[in-house]
Scaffold this motif. Sequence first.
Motif, PDB file in Angstrom:
ATOM      1  N   GLN A   1       0.807  -1.220   0.000  1.00 47.46           N
ATOM      2  CA  GLN A   1       0.000   0.000   0.000  1.00 47.46           C
ATOM      3  C   GLN A   1       0.842   1.273   0.000  1.00 47.46           C
ATOM      4  N   VAL A   2       2.155   1.138   0.050  1.00 54.65           N
ATOM      5  CA  VAL A   2       3.028   2.311   0.082  1.00 54.65           C
ATOM      6  C   VAL A   2       4.103   2.190  -0.991  1.00 54.65           C
ATOM      7  N   LYS A   3       4.783   3.290  -1.251  1.00 50.27           N
ATOM      8  CA  LYS A   3       5.791   3.305  -2.305  1.00 50.27           C
ATOM      9  C   LYS A   3       7.027   2.522  -1.920  1.00 50.27           C
ATOM     10  N   ARG A   4       7.464   2.681  -0.669  1.00 49.96           N
ATOM     11  CA  ARG A   4       8.703   2.053  -0.206  1.00 49.96           C
ATOM     12  C   ARG A   4       8.421   1.209   1.033  1.00 49.96           C
ATOM     13  N   GLY A   5       8.947  -0.023   1.029  1.00 48.64           N
ATOM     14  CA  GLY A   5       8.796  -0.891   2.198  1.00 48.64           C
ATOM     15  C   GLY A   5       9.876  -0.626   3.231  1.00 48.64           C
ATOM     16  N   LYS A   6       9.841  -1.391   4.307  1.00 44.79           N
ATOM     17  CA  LYS A   6      10.877  -1.300   5.330  1.00 44.79           C
ATOM     18  C   LYS A   6      12.242  -1.603   4.687  1.00 44.79           C
ATOM     19  N   PRO A   7      13.293  -0.890   5.033  1.00 45.35           N
ATOM     20  CA  PRO A   7      13.521  -0.064   6.230  1.00 45.35           C
ATOM     21  C   PRO A   7      13.088   1.390   6.123  1.00 45.35           C
ATOM     22  N   PHE A   8      12.381   1.761   5.056  1.00 42.76           N
ATOM     23  CA  PHE A   8      11.859   3.123   4.982  1.00 42.76           C
ATOM     24  C   PHE A   8      10.628   3.259   5.887  1.00 42.76           C
ATOM     25  N   PRO A   9      10.310   4.456   6.333  1.00 41.67           N
ATOM     26  CA  PRO A   9       9.234   4.635   7.328  1.00 41.67           C
ATOM     27  C   PRO A   9       7.835   4.657   6.742  1.00 41.67           C
ATOM     28  N   ASP A  10       7.707   4.561   5.415  1.00 44.06           N
ATOM     29  CA  ASP A  10       6.424   4.815   4.759  1.00 44.06           C
ATOM     30  C   ASP A  10       5.263   3.999   5.333  1.00 44.06           C
ATOM     31  N   LEU A  11       5.481   2.704   5.540  1.00 42.21           N
ATOM     32  CA  LEU A  11       4.381   1.835   5.981  1.00 42.21           C
ATOM     33  C   LEU A  11       3.896   2.214   7.367  1.00 42.21           C
ATOM     34  N   PHE A  12       4.808   2.478   8.291  1.00 42.82           N
ATOM     35  CA  PHE A  12       4.392   2.840   9.642  1.00 42.82           C
ATOM     36  C   PHE A  12       3.702   4.201   9.671  1.00 42.82           C
ATOM     37  N   LEU A  13       4.183   5.131   8.871  1.00 36.40           N
ATOM     38  CA  LEU A  13       3.525   6.436   8.796  1.00 36.40           C
ATOM     39  C   LEU A  13       2.132   6.307   8.180  1.00 36.40           C
ATOM     40  N   PHE A  14       2.011   5.444   7.186  1.00 32.74           N
ATOM     41  CA  PHE A  14       0.716   5.185   6.559  1.00 32.74           C
ATOM     42  C   PHE A  14      -0.259   4.586   7.570  1.00 32.74           C
ATOM     43  N   ALA A  15       0.212   3.599   8.334  1.00 34.24           N
ATOM     44  CA  ALA A  15      -0.649   2.959   9.336  1.00 34.24           C
ATOM     45  C   ALA A  15      -1.105   3.957  10.392  1.00 34.24           C
ATOM     46  N   ALA A  16      -0.187   4.786  10.875  1.00 32.00           N
ATOM     47  CA  ALA A  16      -0.537   5.779  11.896  1.00 32.00           C
ATOM     48  C   ALA A  16      -1.557   6.776  11.351  1.00 32.00           C
ATOM     49  N   GLU A  17      -1.356   7.193  10.104  1.00 30.98           N
ATOM     50  CA  GLU A  17      -2.304   8.137   9.499  1.00 30.98           C
ATOM     51  C   GLU A  17      -3.682   7.513   9.370  1.00 30.98           C
ATOM     52  N   ARG A  18      -3.733   6.277   8.901  1.00 38.14           N
ATOM     53  CA  ARG A  18      -5.022   5.599   8.745  1.00 38.14           C
ATOM     54  C   ARG A  18      -5.716   5.387  10.084  1.00 38.14           C
ATOM     55  N   MET A  19      -4.933   5.203  11.128  1.00 34.05           N
ATOM     56  CA  MET A  19      -5.498   4.999  12.465  1.00 34.05           C
ATOM     57  C   MET A  19      -5.777   6.316  13.188  1.00 34.05           C
ATOM     58  N   GLY A  20      -5.337   7.435  12.610  1.00 27.56           N
ATOM     59  CA  GLY A  20      -5.603   8.743  13.197  1.00 27.56           C
ATOM     60  C   GLY A  20      -4.794   9.044  14.434  1.00 27.56           C
TER      61      GLY A  20
ATOM     62  N   GLU B   1       8.446  -5.023  16.792  1.00 23.43           N
ATOM     63  CA  GLU B   1       9.159  -5.515  15.611  1.00 23.43           C
ATOM     64  C   GLU B   1      10.166  -6.592  15.987  1.00 23.43           C
ATOM     65  N   ASP B   2      10.484  -7.427  15.006  1.00 25.64           N
ATOM     66  CA  ASP B   2      11.480  -8.484  15.240  1.00 25.64           C
ATOM     67  C   ASP B   2      12.664  -8.381  14.296  1.00 25.64           C
ATOM     68  N   SER B   3      12.695  -7.364  13.426  1.00 20.63           N
ATOM     69  CA  SER B   3      13.767  -7.289  12.430  1.00 20.63           C
ATOM     70  C   SER B   3      14.433  -5.925  12.447  1.00 20.63           C
ATOM     71  N   VAL B   4      15.683  -5.912  12.017  1.00 19.05           N
ATOM     72  CA  VAL B   4      16.417  -4.647  11.927  1.00 19.05           C
ATOM     73  C   VAL B   4      15.764  -3.699  10.925  1.00 19.05           C
ATOM     74  N   PRO B   5      15.364  -4.149   9.726  1.00 19.40           N
ATOM     75  CA  PRO B   5      14.674  -3.216   8.827  1.00 19.40           C
ATOM     76  C   PRO B   5      13.408  -2.632   9.444  1.00 19.40           C
ATOM     77  N   GLY B   6      12.678  -3.457  10.195  1.00 19.45           N
ATOM     78  CA  GLY B   6      11.457  -2.965  10.829  1.00 19.45           C
ATOM     79  C   GLY B   6      11.733  -1.945  11.919  1.00 19.45           C
ATOM     80  N   VAL B   7      12.719  -2.219  12.758  1.00 23.42           N
ATOM     81  CA  VAL B   7      13.086  -1.268  13.810  1.00 23.42           C
ATOM     82  C   VAL B   7      13.586   0.033  13.184  1.00 23.42           C
ATOM     83  N   THR B   8      14.408  -0.085  12.160  1.00 26.21           N
ATOM     84  CA  THR B   8      14.924   1.092  11.472  1.00 26.21           C
ATOM     85  C   THR B   8      13.795   1.930  10.896  1.00 26.21           C
ATOM     86  N   ALA B   9      12.818   1.282  10.284  1.00 30.41           N
ATOM     87  CA  ALA B   9      11.675   1.985   9.708  1.00 30.41           C
ATOM     88  C   ALA B   9      10.874   2.714  10.779  1.00 30.41           C
TER      89      ALA B   9
END
Length: 227
Positions: free
Chosen positions: A142-161, A171-179
Amino acid sequence: MDARATTHHLGLVIFDCDGVLIDSEPLSLACLTTGLNRIGVAIDLATVRARFTGTSMPSIMAHIARDYGVTAPDGFVETVKAETLALFDTELQAMRGVAEAVAALGLPACVASSSDPVRLRHSLTLTGLLPLFGAHVFSSAQVKRGKPFPDLFLFAAERMGVPPGACLVVEDSVPGVTAARSAGMRVAGFTGGGHWGHDPAGSDLVRAGAARIFSDFSDLATIIAEA
């Protein structure tokens, strides 16, 4: 922890799926390793785990083409996905205690995963976890860039208000923590999955920016209270 992650009371818990909610990583990483070996990539399971845990399939295949000089044949990704889902049907399990911990949160919760939407909802359905999140399940598709970029988490937060600084990511992964850290969110690292036997203390996750490490969902309430 940067200033953006300390300016709000906690208002949302965002869960990664694979390796956090479900113990899928040993299964999916094994299928990926077998598939890569089949097309001539000389790579072992330990290397696949270290490099690709928490990473989206497009990013993995770009890495393989760049660093191994192997371009996957047409249908490769779809075949690996199908083999992984077939294995899930017989062996996938939810993490011990996760359903009870999520149900007792007392806070809004959602899922933000690198998995494609079909695999994501299939996995949550198989393990009985989907009703805990309903429509609040978000994929990197649903986003342009996956982890380790922050796009997915920012998208989720926006959708959740909920503002990023009021979010805690599990998170359990370095890319996820980095994102998550790049998104200005607090992060707890989870090391209770079957793929974490090599480093239960989660030293890689700590170096990436996780403020707390836990391996049992009975500790989640304490993690949240102290976030």
